[in-house]
Write a protein that holds these residues in place. Structure first.
Motif, PDB file in Angstrom:
ATOM      1  N   ASP A 105     -25.438  13.536  31.938  1.00  0.00           N
ATOM      2  CA  ASP A 105     -25.674  14.962  32.167  1.00  0.00           C
ATOM      3  C   ASP A 105     -25.439  15.367  33.623  1.00  0.00           C
ATOM      4  N   VAL A 106     -24.284  15.018  34.149  1.00  0.00           N
ATOM      5  CA  VAL A 106     -23.934  15.364  35.531  1.00  0.00           C
ATOM      6  C   VAL A 106     -23.292  16.754  35.535  1.00  0.00           C
ATOM      7  N   GLN A 107     -23.893  17.665  36.293  1.00  0.00           N
ATOM      8  CA  GLN A 107     -23.386  19.031  36.407  1.00  0.00           C
ATOM      9  C   GLN A 107     -23.475  19.465  37.858  1.00  0.00           C
ATOM     10  N   SER A 108     -22.670  20.437  38.230  1.00  0.00           N
ATOM     11  CA  SER A 108     -22.784  20.972  39.584  1.00  0.00           C
ATOM     12  C   SER A 108     -23.852  22.054  39.568  1.00  0.00           C
ATOM     13  N   ALA A 109     -25.084  21.619  39.802  1.00  0.00           N
ATOM     14  CA  ALA A 109     -26.227  22.526  39.752  1.00  0.00           C
ATOM     15  C   ALA A 109     -27.029  22.487  41.040  1.00  0.00           C
ATOM     16  N   GLY A 110     -26.659  21.625  41.956  1.00  0.00           N
ATOM     17  CA  GLY A 110     -27.400  21.517  43.203  1.00  0.00           C
ATOM     18  C   GLY A 110     -26.972  22.575  44.201  1.00  0.00           C
ATOM     19  N   GLN A 111     -27.532  22.471  45.390  1.00  0.00           N
ATOM     20  CA  GLN A 111     -27.161  23.411  46.441  1.00  0.00           C
ATOM     21  C   GLN A 111     -25.692  23.233  46.771  1.00  0.00           C
ATOM     22  N   LYS A 112     -25.037  24.339  46.998  1.00  0.00           N
ATOM     23  CA  LYS A 112     -23.612  24.360  47.340  1.00  0.00           C
ATOM     24  C   LYS A 112     -22.752  23.689  46.271  1.00  0.00           C
ATOM     25  N   GLY A 113     -23.221  23.696  45.028  1.00  0.00           N
ATOM     26  CA  GLY A 113     -22.433  23.153  43.929  1.00  0.00           C
ATOM     27  C   GLY A 113     -22.378  21.647  43.870  1.00  0.00           C
ATOM     28  N   THR A 114     -23.322  20.969  44.501  1.00  0.00           N
ATOM     29  CA  THR A 114     -23.325  19.508  44.437  1.00  0.00           C
ATOM     30  C   THR A 114     -23.685  19.056  43.027  1.00  0.00           C
ATOM     31  N   GLU A 115     -23.113  17.936  42.622  1.00  0.00           N
ATOM     32  CA  GLU A 115     -23.350  17.413  41.283  1.00  0.00           C
ATOM     33  C   GLU A 115     -24.635  16.600  41.261  1.00  0.00           C
TER      34      GLU A 115
END
Length: 72
Positions: free
Chosen positions: A30-40
């Motif tokens: 379940d790796v998605q770009s959901a962190g700050q600045k689009g981090t995975e």
């Protein structure tokens, strides 16, 4: 004494194996770009849900930030 040492060795090895498995799972599941600045981030669905439930508390962030300096 040797029996206790053997138990500790087995426990340490089991914890090391669990750490390696956890690290691999975080990179693959379940790796998605959901962190700050689009981090995975791994386990993104759970992480985003937990963030929505708990919210952001700057007081807790400040406390943990300062506690990070204690070992230094």
């Amino acid at each position: 004494m040797k029996k206790n040492g053997k138990k500790l060795l087995i426990l340490g090895t089991a914890l090391l194996v669990m750490f390696v498995i956890w690290t691999c799972l975080i990179q693959c599941v379940d790796v998605q770009s959901a962190g700050q600045k689009g981090t995975e981030i791994g386990f993104a669905t759970f992480n985003c849900w937990f963030h929505r439930v708990t919210g952001v508390h700057m007081a807790i962030y400040t406390i943990t930030d300062w506690l990070g300096l204690v070992p230094i």
